[in-house]
Design an enzyme around this catalytic site. Structure first.
Site, PDB file in Angstrom:
ATOM      1  CG  HIS A  80       5.053  46.886  17.614  1.00  0.00           C
ATOM      2  ND1 HIS A  80       4.900  46.382  18.889  1.00  0.00           N
ATOM      3  CD2 HIS A  80       6.192  45.855  17.014  1.00  0.00           C
ATOM      4  CE1 HIS A  80       6.023  45.202  18.858  1.00  0.00           C
ATOM      5  NE2 HIS A  80       6.971  44.938  17.994  1.00  0.00           N
ATOM      6  CG  ASP A 181       9.930  43.474  20.641  1.00  0.00           C
ATOM      7  OD1 ASP A 181       8.722  44.588  20.035  1.00  0.00           O
ATOM      8  OD2 ASP A 181       9.008  42.188  20.732  1.00  0.00           O
ATOM      9  CD  GLU A 211       5.081  42.628  16.358  1.00  0.00           C
ATOM     10  OE1 GLU A 211       5.737  42.318  15.576  1.00  0.00           O
ATOM     11  OE2 GLU A 211       5.494  42.795  17.780  1.00  0.00           O
ATOM     12  CD  GLU A 212       5.601  42.217  20.521  1.00  0.00           C
ATOM     13  OE1 GLU A 212       4.896  40.807  20.271  1.00  0.00           O
ATOM     14  OE2 GLU A 212       6.499  42.454  20.663  1.00  0.00           O
ATOM     15  CG  ASP A 234       9.839  45.050  15.290  1.00  0.00           C
ATOM     16  OD1 ASP A 234      10.259  44.987  16.613  1.00  0.00           O
ATOM     17  OD2 ASP A 234       8.412  44.482  16.160  1.00  0.00           O
ATOM     18  CG  HIS A 320       9.048  38.866  23.201  1.00  0.00           C
ATOM     19  ND1 HIS A 320       8.261  38.299  22.889  1.00  0.00           N
ATOM     20  CD2 HIS A 320       9.535  40.101  21.997  1.00  0.00           C
ATOM     21  CE1 HIS A 320       7.448  38.481  21.376  1.00  0.00           C
ATOM     22  NE2 HIS A 320       8.624  39.677  21.652  1.00  0.00           N
TER      23      HIS A 320
HETATM   24 ZN   LIG Z   1       8.071  43.600  18.753  1.00  0.00          ZN
END
Ligand SMILES: [Zn+2]
Length: 363
Positions: A80, A181, A211-212, A234, A320
């Site tokens: 992504h 990410d 995606e998130e 990922d 994250h």
């Molecule tokens: Zn991801």
């Protein structure tokens, strides 16, 4: 070691390029433009669908599967393009911005975090005084300070998004960035396209959107591609820091082969094939069981009549957060494993690749 003999030099260059491009969910245009440039010399065709997914095809060797003329298996590999961020919900009279999340931001430790808006404006996240200062602030107690003295001086509007301030640093040879990410997944997919040699399978590389916020891009992309096998690239977690939650994943110990996460159980046959190929080629790997979170593999797995799906993940510390840490040895192992799968026979574990028109392949 001389500077130009650094290990993983290709990954370093790709990361330097991709980590500095702004692209919270739904705003992947700049990332897509750069990726298109990077992959153009290495693919047979590209298209962009209505949700903004970049879909690139690398055809199998002439003659189809095993030279029989039968259509080659279509393997969709997704990474992504979007990154987590924040979205402005309100601008107050004094020029401070209130915001909501774009994806899974960790509101408890955002004080002092820098964010960047699309026009380059940098803001810093601050917090109100709380009754119990020892307690982490909630989203409602946070604001973004963009250096404005009042609302009239604020150029941001409700709905504008910001990403964590882009900066790539290196620590003990490991890259730190707010958006590994999933720019590292994009790096892996570009690297795989560069090395891919046409064989028995058609590779459909998908650089996905949104995606998130719920694997939305991969959902429509998978419908359009109608793959017979699907793999996501990922990040995942790591359990190798002091008093970390028990998680059998370690930086530098190899590519993570997904068994299960919070959204899916990977195809056991695909997972076994990944292990076999890794063992045969001497590629370091570790098994991944993640209790929360998921990837584009979930959306691909449940597409149409169902698709055998799995994921190759990169163990990541502080996922994250604005400072995600990975190890390029795991990235190398992931690309090697992906290519070992793509260039070998996968006919034993294919789904039907049903298309909307009935029982035939998408051609
Ligand atoms: Zn991801």
């Amino acid at each position: 070691m001389t500077p130009d003999s650094k290990p993983h030099a290709d990954f370093r260059d790709l990361l330097e390029a991709l980590c500095h491009v702004w692209g919270p969910s739904g705003h992947e245009d700049r990332v897509r433009a750069l990726l298109l440039e990077l992959i153009a010399p290495h693919v047979d065709e590209t298209r962009v669908d209505a949700l903004g997914n970049l879909i690139a095809v690398r055809h199998a060797a002439a003659g189809g599967a095993k030279g029989t003329g039968v259509e080659a298996p279509r393997i969709m590999v997704a990474a992504h393009m979007d990154e987590i961020g924040v979205v402005v919900t309100h601008v107050d009279q004094d020029g401070f911005l209130r915001f909501g999340p774009v994806g899974g931001i960790l509101t408890g430790n955002l004080i002092g975090t820098r964010v960047t808006f699309e026009d380059g404006t940098v803001g810093v996240i601050g917090a109100e005084k709380r009754a119990d200062q020892a307690k982490a602030p909630t989203l409602d107690e946070l604001f973004i300070d963009v250096g404005a003295d009042d609302a009239a001086a604020v150029t941001q509007r409700v709905g504008d998004m910001a990403a964590f301030h882009h900066r790539l640093d290196w620590s003990g040879g490991r890259p730190i960035a707010p958006n590994h990410d999933d720019r590292i997944g994009c790096v892996m997919l570009v690297a795989a396209l560069r090395r891919f040699k046409p064989g028995p399978n058609t590779l459909v590389a998908v650089f996905s959107t949104q995606e998130e916020v719920g694997t939305r891009g991969a959902e429509t992309a998978a419908y359009g591609v109608a793959p017979q096998l699907a793999i996501a690239l990922d990040i995942t977690g790591a359990g190798d820091t002091p008093k970390a939650p028990p998680l059998a994943l370690k930086l530098g110990a190899g590519a993570a082969v997904k068994v299960k996460d919070g959204g899916m159980i990977a195809s056991p046959a695909l997972r076994r094939l990944m292990e076999e190929r890794a063992q045969a080629a001497g590629i370091p790997y570790q098994l991944e069981v993640l209790t929360g979170g998921t990837t584009d593999a979930r959306a691909m797995q449940t597409s149409r009549a169902g698709v055998p799906a799995g994921a190759i993940s990169v163990p990541t510390r502080y996922g994250h957060s604005p400072s995600q840490v990975i190890d390029l040895a795991d990235v190398q192992a992931g690309v090697d494993l992906l290519l070992a799968l793509l260039e070998g026979d996968v006919s034993g574990l294919l789904g039907s690749g049903l298309t909307g028109s009935g029982m035939t392949g998408a051609g």
